[in-house]
Design a protein around this motif. Structure first.
Motif, PDB file in Angstrom:
ATOM      1  N   PHE A 462      17.479   6.830   2.350  1.00  0.00           N
ATOM      2  CA  PHE A 462      16.785   6.938   1.038  1.00  0.00           C
ATOM      3  C   PHE A 462      16.010   5.865   0.963  1.00  0.00           C
ATOM      4  CE2 PHE A 462      20.547   4.452   0.818  1.00  0.00           C
ATOM      5  CZ  PHE A 462      20.310   2.912   0.241  1.00  0.00           C
ATOM      6  N   VAL A 463      15.176   5.393   1.886  1.00  0.00           N
ATOM      7  CA  VAL A 463      14.384   3.992   1.612  1.00  0.00           C
ATOM      8  C   VAL A 463      13.517   3.841   1.567  1.00  0.00           C
ATOM      9  CG1 VAL A 463      13.301   2.525   2.485  1.00  0.00           C
ATOM     10  CG2 VAL A 463      16.232   2.466   3.059  1.00  0.00           C
ATOM     11  N   PRO A 464      12.771   5.423   1.281  1.00  0.00           N
ATOM     12  CA  PRO A 464      11.109   5.235   1.305  1.00  0.00           C
ATOM     13  C   PRO A 464      11.384   5.742   0.134  1.00  0.00           C
ATOM     14  CG  PRO A 464      11.266   5.880   3.683  1.00  0.00           C
ATOM     15  CD  PRO A 464      12.932   5.845   3.407  1.00  0.00           C
ATOM     16  N   ALA A 465      12.234   6.380  -0.507  1.00  0.00           N
ATOM     17  CA  ALA A 465      12.433   7.205  -1.709  1.00  0.00           C
ATOM     18  C   ALA A 465      12.584   6.222  -2.459  1.00  0.00           C
ATOM     19  CB  ALA A 465      13.488   8.197  -2.304  1.00  0.00           C
ATOM     20  N   MET A 466      13.704   5.024  -2.303  1.00  0.00           N
ATOM     21  CA  MET A 466      13.639   3.710  -2.969  1.00  0.00           C
ATOM     22  C   MET A 466      12.293   2.906  -3.492  1.00  0.00           C
ATOM     23  SD  MET A 466      17.051   1.066  -2.274  1.00  0.00           S
ATOM     24  CE  MET A 466      15.300   0.342  -0.983  1.00  0.00           C
ATOM     25  N   TYR A 467      12.078   2.527  -2.328  1.00  0.00           N
ATOM     26  CA  TYR A 467      10.622   1.762  -2.446  1.00  0.00           C
ATOM     27  C   TYR A 467       9.518   2.128  -3.624  1.00  0.00           C
ATOM     28  CZ  TYR A 467      12.358  -1.687   0.891  1.00  0.00           C
ATOM     29  OH  TYR A 467      13.785  -2.286   0.831  1.00  0.00           O
ATOM     30  N   ASN A 468       9.746   4.039  -3.167  1.00  0.00           N
ATOM     31  CA  ASN A 468       8.554   4.127  -3.651  1.00  0.00           C
ATOM     32  C   ASN A 468       8.297   3.821  -5.193  1.00  0.00           C
ATOM     33  OD1 ASN A 468       7.098   5.351  -1.366  1.00  0.00           O
ATOM     34  ND2 ASN A 468       8.186   7.313  -1.078  1.00  0.00           N
TER      35      ASN A 468
END
Length: 509
Positions: A462-468
């Motif tokens: 879920f990191v890419p979605a969180m940072y986006n």
């Protein structure tokens, strides 16, 4: 002829008398059972270590031999952990060649970690039946075969499958390391032995992306796997020639078998053989393989330890999986230079382990002296609190320096503090589990590792979605706030109520 011990139990040997007399699915017994009853003291056929000194007892081995066992595991752990992160900088290249989308490429990286959740559940209990040495050698060969296969993968499905199988073999190190350290080192030496063992493997998690960055930029990504396989082949040779059996019940069982063979008298037995005497091999294996999950389901100590360790481990892999993207996409640095920033991760963890180990031993000795020579596993807990504060502090620094693209040194300082605090927290937690479960250390470690590996697998997804959505500032700050909410109350519960929870807990048998 091997000796038979009457009315003697080695100082570090825990004799589960309650487990001998009762065998329901979850036996209610103290975590540290009482010594053998008086009538068993006079049993001439009980095979145990001689008191006060038995050279076969791993805790009585020469220090040089103990360090040899520790170093073999440390070097083996370095390679296996390095493989978990070495492909991170090359994910975009691999994705292009094998036609993978972003989710599939992240899956290829993190599937290895999913395997390390399930592998210890098998490897740990088996090492308590067949010994540490056998499981280490078999898992070494298994890992080598499938890691080589990763380098020959021609489709995304094949790469993901071989990564999972390689991770399954590599995962034995997580269960074996805690078991072996508990086998050979006494509680007073726990910090130093853990610190020395962790020194090289901690380099693996951070050195992997550094090596991967340079290799991905200068040769085919397939050499990421082939080069680590060459190292693994060397370690197999070293372990075959150096590693000795350290599991005390296995050593005693072989001593009893030798006595039965040499004397023709089948009455010689060990405590563990008496406990399993009426069970078939299938029943023994079934009970052993379910032990880690039973501990996780019914033991509050394991549950709390798992929550603390799993969250910190998940944060570690969030950073390791996204750190290269921060530098290449946010700071517009090259792949090779992005890999060098992982040095900050390595330095933070190394500093934490090398400072935390001696501090753990010093604190243990002082608390033991204050308790007039008595000691409990809870003596490990106070060191967790400073780490629980430092880890989130480092995340806050990392969050906002990265968000505003402050000079790279400030970002690396934040990561250093985060890794330092995380290591100060994780070492006492691991020592606590080792001390609390001396009879089945590998199974207890496997139970904790199950949760750790699940978070290491799931958190990066879920990191890419969180940072986006939140950016580096609020994204990492959210993790820091969660770290404070989990990292401080959980160890406080263990410190205040750990002894009561252990007293009420079911036997690890």
């Amino acid at each position: 002829m091997a000796s038979v011990h009457h009315n003697q139990v080695a100082p570090d040997e825990v004799v589960p008398v309650a487990a001998i007399t009762a065998a329901p699915d979850i036996e209610m017994a103290p975590m540290h059972p009482a010594p053998a009853a008086k009538d068993s003291d006079l049993d001439p056929f009980l095979v145990a270590f001689e008191e006060p000194f038995d050279a076969a007892n791993p805790k009585n081995w020469p220090t040089s031999r103990k360090w040899a066992m520790t170093d073999v595991l440390s070097a083996t752990g370095f390679n296996r952990i390095m493989v978990s992160t070495i492909m991170a900088p090359a994910l975009s290249l691999i994705a292009t060649e094998l036609h993978m989308n972003s989710a599939e490429s992240v899956m290829a990286l993190s599937i290895y970690l999913l395997a390390t959740a399930f592998g210890p559940l098998v490897m740990g209990p088996l090492s308590e039946i067949y010994g540490r040495k056998t499981v280490l050698h078999v898992s070494n060969v298994w890992f080598l075969v499938w890691n080589i296969a990763c380098g020959f993968a021609t489709t995304k499905e094949l790469l993901i499958a071989t990564r999972f199988l390689a991770g399954f073999g590599a995962s034995s190190i997580y269960a074996l390391a805690g078991g072996v350290l508990g086998d050979v080192w006494r509680p007073e030496q726990r910090g130093r032995s853990l610190g020395t063992y962790l020194l090289i493997p901690l380099l693996g998690a951070a050195v992997g992306p550094i090596i991967g960055g340079f290799m991905a930029g200068r040769t085919t990504w397939r050499w990421l796997f082939w080069s680590t396989s060459i190292f693994q082949a060397v370690m197999i040779l070293v372990s075959f020639t150096t590693f000795c059996e350290t599991h005390a019940p296995t050593i005693l069982q072989r001593r009893a078998e030798k006595l039965r063979r040499e004397t023709g008298n089948q009455q010689y037995y060990t405590i563990h053989e008496r406990f399993d005497g009426n069970k078939s091999l299938a029943q023994v294996i079934q009970r052993a393989l379910t032990r880690p999950l039973r501990l996780l389901a019914f033991h509050p100590i394991i549950q709390v330890s798992s929550v603390i360790s799993a969250f910190n481990y998940g944060i570690l892999y969030i950073i390791l999986s996204s750190f290269a993207d921060l530098w290449t996409q946010h700071y517009h640095q090259s792949v090779e230079i992005s890999g060098l920033h992982y040095i900050a991760c390595a330095l933070g963890e190394i500093a934490g382990s090398q400072l935390g180990g001696p501090l753990m031993d010093v604190l243990f000795r002082r608390l033991k002296a204050h308790a007039k020579g008595e000691h409990t596993p809870e003596f490990r807990i106070p060191l967790i609190f400073p780490g629980a504060l430092l880890g989130p502090l480092g995340l806050f620094i990392y969050a906002w320096t990265a968000e505003y693209r402050v000079h790279w040194i400030a970002v690396d300082i934040g990561i250093f503090i985060t890794m330092f605090g995380g290591q100060i927290t994780s070492m006492p937690m691991q020592a606590y589990v080792i001390d609390a479960y001396p009879d089945h250390t590998s199974s207890a470690i496997a139970a904790v590792q199950f949760m750790k590996s699940l978070t290491a697998f799931l958190f990066p997804l879920f990191v890419p979605a969180m940072y986006n959505a939140l950016g580096y500032g609020w994204g990492s700050s959210t993790l820091a706030f969660a770290g404070l909410l989990i990292g401080l109350p959980a160890p406080l519960i263990v410190w205040l109520y750990g002894a009561k929870l252990r007293a009420k807990a079911a036997s690890s048998y």
